[in-house]
Design a protein around this motif. Sequence first.
Motif, PDB file in Angstrom:
ATOM      1  N   PHE A 266       0.805  -1.235   0.000  1.00 20.96           N
ATOM      2  CA  PHE A 266       0.000   0.000   0.000  1.00 20.96           C
ATOM      3  C   PHE A 266       0.831   1.275   0.000  1.00 20.96           C
ATOM      4  N   GLY A 267       2.140   1.137   0.100  1.00 23.24           N
ATOM      5  CA  GLY A 267       3.004   2.313   0.209  1.00 23.24           C
ATOM      6  C   GLY A 267       2.753   3.366  -0.856  1.00 23.24           C
ATOM      7  N   TRP A 268       2.428   2.915  -2.048  1.00 20.62           N
ATOM      8  CA  TRP A 268       2.194   3.876  -3.131  1.00 20.62           C
ATOM      9  C   TRP A 268       0.983   4.751  -2.826  1.00 20.62           C
ATOM     10  N   ILE A 269      -0.006   4.218  -2.140  1.00 19.05           N
ATOM     11  CA  ILE A 269      -1.182   5.013  -1.768  1.00 19.05           C
ATOM     12  C   ILE A 269      -0.781   6.015  -0.677  1.00 19.05           C
ATOM     13  N   LEU A 270       0.057   5.546   0.224  1.00 16.33           N
ATOM     14  CA  LEU A 270       0.369   6.327   1.406  1.00 16.33           C
ATOM     15  C   LEU A 270       1.408   7.429   1.152  1.00 16.33           C
ATOM     16  N   TYR A 271       2.204   7.292   0.089  1.00 13.20           N
ATOM     17  CA  TYR A 271       3.221   8.319  -0.162  1.00 13.20           C
ATOM     18  C   TYR A 271       3.275   8.796  -1.616  1.00 13.20           C
ATOM     19  N   TRP A 272       3.182   7.870  -2.565  1.00 16.77           N
ATOM     20  CA  TRP A 272       3.289   8.249  -3.973  1.00 16.77           C
ATOM     21  C   TRP A 272       2.033   8.967  -4.477  1.00 16.77           C
ATOM     22  N   LEU A 273       0.880   8.513  -4.044  1.00 15.62           N
ATOM     23  CA  LEU A 273      -0.377   9.041  -4.579  1.00 15.62           C
ATOM     24  C   LEU A 273      -0.525  10.555  -4.436  1.00 15.62           C
ATOM     25  N   PRO A 274      -0.270  11.119  -3.258  1.00  9.24           N
ATOM     26  CA  PRO A 274      -0.386  12.578  -3.167  1.00  9.24           C
ATOM     27  C   PRO A 274       0.530  13.318  -4.157  1.00  9.24           C
ATOM     28  N   VAL A 275       1.688  12.735  -4.419  1.00 11.93           N
ATOM     29  CA  VAL A 275       2.607  13.336  -5.403  1.00 11.93           C
ATOM     30  C   VAL A 275       1.998  13.231  -6.803  1.00 11.93           C
ATOM     31  N   TRP A 276       1.438  12.060  -7.121  1.00 11.71           N
ATOM     32  CA  TRP A 276       0.810  11.874  -8.432  1.00 11.71           C
ATOM     33  C   TRP A 276      -0.357  12.847  -8.625  1.00 11.71           C
ATOM     34  N   GLU A 277      -1.108  13.039  -7.549  1.00  7.18           N
ATOM     35  CA  GLU A 277      -2.253  13.956  -7.628  1.00  7.18           C
ATOM     36  C   GLU A 277      -1.792  15.351  -7.987  1.00  7.18           C
ATOM     37  N   GLU A 278      -0.728  15.775  -7.316  1.00  8.75           N
ATOM     38  CA  GLU A 278      -0.219  17.117  -7.576  1.00  8.75           C
ATOM     39  C   GLU A 278       0.385  17.196  -8.980  1.00  8.75           C
ATOM     40  N   ALA A 279       1.167  16.187  -9.336  1.00  7.87           N
ATOM     41  CA  ALA A 279       1.841  16.186 -10.639  1.00  7.87           C
ATOM     42  C   ALA A 279       0.841  16.077 -11.784  1.00  7.87           C
ATOM     43  N   GLY A 280      -0.219  15.313 -11.564  1.00 11.28           N
ATOM     44  CA  GLY A 280      -1.169  15.025 -12.640  1.00 11.28           C
ATOM     45  C   GLY A 280      -2.449  15.818 -12.568  1.00 11.28           C
TER      46      GLY A 280
ATOM     47  N   LEU B  51      -7.648  12.099  -2.732  1.00 11.38           N
ATOM     48  CA  LEU B  51      -7.397  11.897  -1.301  1.00 11.38           C
ATOM     49  C   LEU B  51      -7.865  13.042  -0.406  1.00 11.38           C
ATOM     50  N   ASP B  52      -9.135  13.358  -0.471  1.00  9.06           N
ATOM     51  CA  ASP B  52      -9.717  14.352   0.423  1.00  9.06           C
ATOM     52  C   ASP B  52      -9.694  13.789   1.847  1.00  9.06           C
ATOM     53  N   PRO B  53      -9.038  14.475   2.798  1.00  6.67           N
ATOM     54  CA  PRO B  53      -8.940  13.944   4.163  1.00  6.67           C
ATOM     55  C   PRO B  53     -10.305  13.715   4.825  1.00  6.67           C
ATOM     56  N   GLN B  54     -11.330  14.439   4.367  1.00  6.94           N
ATOM     57  CA  GLN B  54     -12.675  14.236   4.923  1.00  6.94           C
ATOM     58  C   GLN B  54     -13.222  12.892   4.476  1.00  6.94           C
TER      59      GLN B  54
ATOM     60  N   ASN C 136      -5.600   8.680   5.362  1.00  7.89           N
ATOM     61  CA  ASN C 136      -4.771   9.835   5.715  1.00  7.89           C
ATOM     62  C   ASN C 136      -3.999   9.618   7.013  1.00  7.89           C
ATOM     63  N   GLU C 137      -4.680   9.029   7.996  1.00  4.25           N
ATOM     64  CA  GLU C 137      -4.008   8.774   9.272  1.00  4.25           C
ATOM     65  C   GLU C 137      -2.909   7.723   9.082  1.00  4.25           C
ATOM     66  N   TRP C 138      -3.242   6.729   8.295  1.00  2.68           N
ATOM     67  CA  TRP C 138      -2.304   5.666   7.987  1.00  2.68           C
ATOM     68  C   TRP C 138      -1.054   6.234   7.304  1.00  2.68           C
ATOM     69  N   SER C 139      -1.266   7.140   6.351  1.00  7.41           N
ATOM     70  CA  SER C 139      -0.142   7.789   5.654  1.00  7.41           C
ATOM     71  C   SER C 139       0.805   8.456   6.617  1.00  7.41           C
ATOM     72  N   THR C 140       0.244   9.189   7.556  1.00  6.57           N
ATOM     73  CA  THR C 140       1.068   9.922   8.527  1.00  6.57           C
ATOM     74  C   THR C 140       1.935   8.965   9.327  1.00  6.57           C
ATOM     75  N   LYS C 141       1.327   7.891   9.817  1.00  5.71           N
ATOM     76  CA  LYS C 141       2.091   6.908  10.596  1.00  5.71           C
ATOM     77  C   LYS C 141       3.173   6.276   9.725  1.00  5.71           C
ATOM     78  N   PHE C 142       2.785   5.971   8.498  1.00  5.85           N
ATOM     79  CA  PHE C 142       3.668   5.290   7.564  1.00  5.85           C
ATOM     80  C   PHE C 142       4.920   6.110   7.283  1.00  5.85           C
TER      81      PHE C 142
END
Lengths: 227, 228
Positions: free
Chosen positions: A160-174, A179-182, A188-194
């Motif tokens: 799942f690492g790509w969801i937790l770290y890569w995805l926000p970058v892809w969202e911005e780049a693309g 990934l709306d935190p609401q 989102n919480e998982w990402s922070t811990k990760f």
Amino acid sequence: MAKEVTLLGFWASPFVFRVKVALQQKGVVDYEYIEEDIFNKSPRLLELNPVYKKVPVFIHGEKVVNESLIILEYIDETWQQNPLLPRDPYQRAMARFWAKYSEELMVKAFMALVLKGEAKEKNAKEFAEGLEKIEGEFKGKSGLLFAEGEGNIGYLELAFGWILYWLPVWEEAGSFQILDPQKFPVINEWSTKFVNHPLIKENLPARDRMLVYFRKLSEEFFTLFRA
Amino acid sequence: KCKTLTMAEEVKLYGTWSSPFSRRIELALKLKGVPFEYIEEDLSNKSPELLKYNPAHKKIPVLVHNSKPIAESQVILEYIDEIWNNNPILPQDPYQRAMARFWGKFIDEKVLATRMKANFAEGKERELVTEEFFQQMEFLENELNGKDFFGGETIGFVDIVAIVVAIWFPLTQEVLGVDTFTEEKFPVLFKWIRKITEIDVVNECRPPREKHLAYVKARIEDLKSASK
């Protein structure tokens, strides 16, 4: 003197990242890492992974293993300390199931990154629907799951690492936003811990460098990789 | 250590008679002598149980073991092998296991998709995809490399997954009237097909031929008229 373990990789790859973390968790630190130029693949890469021609390629003595999730299982079975997969067969099946689910979802997220217009939107929508299933499935379970042992990282987390770290970058780049935190509080919480876990932190590629790279990929994918 | 089925143990398989993914689970369970209840699903009218047990995909096969559901055929195969460890499907050695998983994944994720495309593409695209199909089958041909089966002397994980190639590919080819997957091109694979289709339990777990032919014909007609 040749090392027992060699890893062919690419700095921005979430797949290669999985293998690096797994090796570190197992205490396999004295290995050779070779950075591949995936836009200009080496003869060695093409020879060792003729089927997919991709990184990571994992070499252990005479043995070559390809496909990151398969490499993780090989690593887990070969170096048995600090397990990646759960012991219980049913938990293992769940980890494998969700890892596969996540791989299928990654294709959609990546398509949202590199496509434009209607096709981009369609993939983003399908991806969001899939992500909601993951959000729902892991609600109520605290982050850092499916690992045996305090402080360990598990197979599913690495998947799942790509969801937790890569995805926000892809969202911005693309220029797409899922990934709306609401809507995705669990993820989102998982990402922070990760991203704050020491083993993970030190293996994550730098965000700003990733942004430049994935922006370029988003714009030029179909010329860079003749599909 | 062989785990036998007790009164309290319950194994259910939700599947369809024509699906290679469903049939491979039947085969694995039969190979290990695991008694199970089989539930035939109507995919146009999915049961509440199927939707409950596989909410993520709503697909068959689903194995339910003591009320715990598992979906995804290769995940199920590994689970079965771990719970019932007689007549192992996967090898013991980690590297051999990695190779089995690799080829299993290759078949389901690459070969099947390429085959579908090659069957229905037209013109130049058909040529290109067919070439890709040949390259992929060549990998499998080489992987057999003088062995009776992918699993060695007896059938294993890759053989079970590859039954879709042994049975479904020639059948579809017959219906479509194409001859891309031939003994001439792939002698080793065809020898393997002959060997594996001689095995009783494999034949117990395959769709009945006439019914299967009729079914594939109808599906292809549907696909053709849908694309018009």
